[in-house]
Design an enzyme around this catalytic site. Structure first.
Site, PDB file in Angstrom:
ATOM      1  N   VAL A   3       0.690  -1.647   0.124  1.00 20.88           N
ATOM      2  CA  VAL A   3       0.099  -0.238  -0.060  1.00 20.88           C
ATOM      3  C   VAL A   3       1.216   1.539  -0.130  1.00 20.88           C
ATOM      4  CG1 VAL A   3      -1.963   1.570   1.319  1.00 20.88           C
ATOM      5  CG2 VAL A   3      -1.550  -1.173   1.223  1.00 20.88           C
ATOM      6  N   CYS A   4       2.068   1.242   0.848  1.00 21.64           N
ATOM      7  CA  CYS A   4       2.708   2.683   0.830  1.00 21.64           C
ATOM      8  C   CYS A   4       3.336   2.885  -0.322  1.00 21.64           C
ATOM      9  CB  CYS A   4       3.696   2.189   2.293  1.00 21.64           C
ATOM     10  SG  CYS A   4       2.454   1.896   3.861  1.00 21.64           S
ATOM     11  N   THR A   5       3.839   1.574  -1.186  1.00 23.18           N
ATOM     12  CA  THR A   5       4.518   1.840  -2.791  1.00 23.18           C
ATOM     13  C   THR A   5       3.424   2.907  -3.332  1.00 23.18           C
ATOM     14  OG1 THR A   5       5.867  -0.006  -2.382  1.00 23.18           O
ATOM     15  CG2 THR A   5       5.616   0.892  -4.331  1.00 23.18           C
TER      16      THR A   5
END
Length: 219
Positions: free
Chosen positions: A44-46
Site C-alpha cells: 500500500v505504501c509503495t
C-alpha cells in the site's frame, strides 16, 4: 501526550534522502505535509509514495512541501525508490526521512514510548500505528491530522482539498461546507455580522440565521 490541531509541530533533526534536515528550517515560510509509513517495501505504501510523487506539482502550486517518513534507514529508502517508480511510473524526488531509532515516530505520537529504540527486526504490523498525515502551516502549527489503517490507501486528493480550505480560511473569515471544492460557495463565519458581511463579500444567502453562504473570496 497526543498532538492536537493548533499544537506546534515538534521540531527535529533527521537524516533524509536529501541529507540532514531540521524540520522547522526545512518548512521555511511555506506549508508542509509530513506523511508516514510503517515500513519500506510494503504494497500500500509503495502506491502512496508514487501517488504523492505524481502530485508534487499540485503541492508546489499551494506553496506546500512534502516529506515522507518511515522507521527504516535512508539506504532502504533509496533502494525502495526504484520499486516505487516501477509500480507507479512516478519518481520520488521529495525527501524521505530515515527514522531507524523511532525518534520522530514517537515524537509525533505514532508509536508508544515503549516501542523500543530501533527499527531492526520490526515488521509492518509492529509499526501499524505509523500511518499518519500532518499538515503544518508557516507558523509551524499543526493544521490537520489524518491517521489511516494499514489496509486503506490514503486519498491524497482529499489532502489537497483540505489544504485549499485551510489556506483560504486562514486569509478570510469564512469556512467551507461538507464536500467543498475549490471555487464553490463558502460559509461566512458567525463572528462576521450581516453588515460586515455585505462590506466584505457583497451579496450573500441566508439559509439559516447561523448559516450564510457567499461566493469564494478571491486571493
Amino acid at each position: 501526550m497526543s498532538l492536537r490541531i493548533n499544537d506546534t509541530a515538534p521540531d527535529f533533526s533527521a537524516e533524509t534522502t536529501h541529507g540532514t534536515i531540521n524540520f522547522h528550517d526545512w518548512i521555511g515560510d511555506g506549508w508542509a505535509v509530513l506523511f508516514s509509513h510503517p515500513k519500506d517495501f510494503t504494497p500500500v505504501c509503495t502506491t502512496e509514495l508514487g501517488t504523492m510523487a505524481g502530485l508534487e506539482d499540485e503541492f508546489e502550486k499551494r506553496n506546500t512541501k512534502i516529506i515522507g517518513i518511515s522507521v527504516d534507514p535512508v539506504e532502504d529508502h533509496v533502494r525502495w525508490k526504484d520499486d516505487i517508480k516501477k509500480a507507479t511510473g512516478h519518481a520520488v524526488d521529495y525527501p524521505m526521512i530515515g527514522d531507524k531509532d523511532l525518534k520522530v515516530a514517537k515524537l509525533y505520537d505514532m508509536l508508544p514510548a515503549d516501542a523500543g529504540e530501533s527499527s531492526d527486526g520490526r515488521t509492518a504490523a509492529d509499526n501499524a500505528t505509523v500511518r499518519s498525515v500532518y499538515v503544518v502551516g508557516p507558523d509551524k502549527k499543526i493544521k490537520l491530522v489524518l491517521t489511516y489503517p494499514m489496509t486503506t490507501g490514503r486519498n491524497f486528493a482529499e489532502i489537497l482539498r483540505a489544504i485549499d480550505s485551510i489556506q483560504l480560511t486562514a486569509k478570510h473569515q469564512v469556512a467551507t461546507p461538507a464536500n467543498w471544492q475549490q471555487g464553490e460557495d463558502v460559509i461566512i463565519t458567525p463572528a462576521v455580522s450581516n453588515e460586515d458581511a455585505e462590506k466584505r463579500f457583497g451579496s450573500f444567502e441566508t439559509i439559516l440565521p447561523y448559516l450564510r453562504k457567499t461566493k469564494q473570496p478571491a486571493g
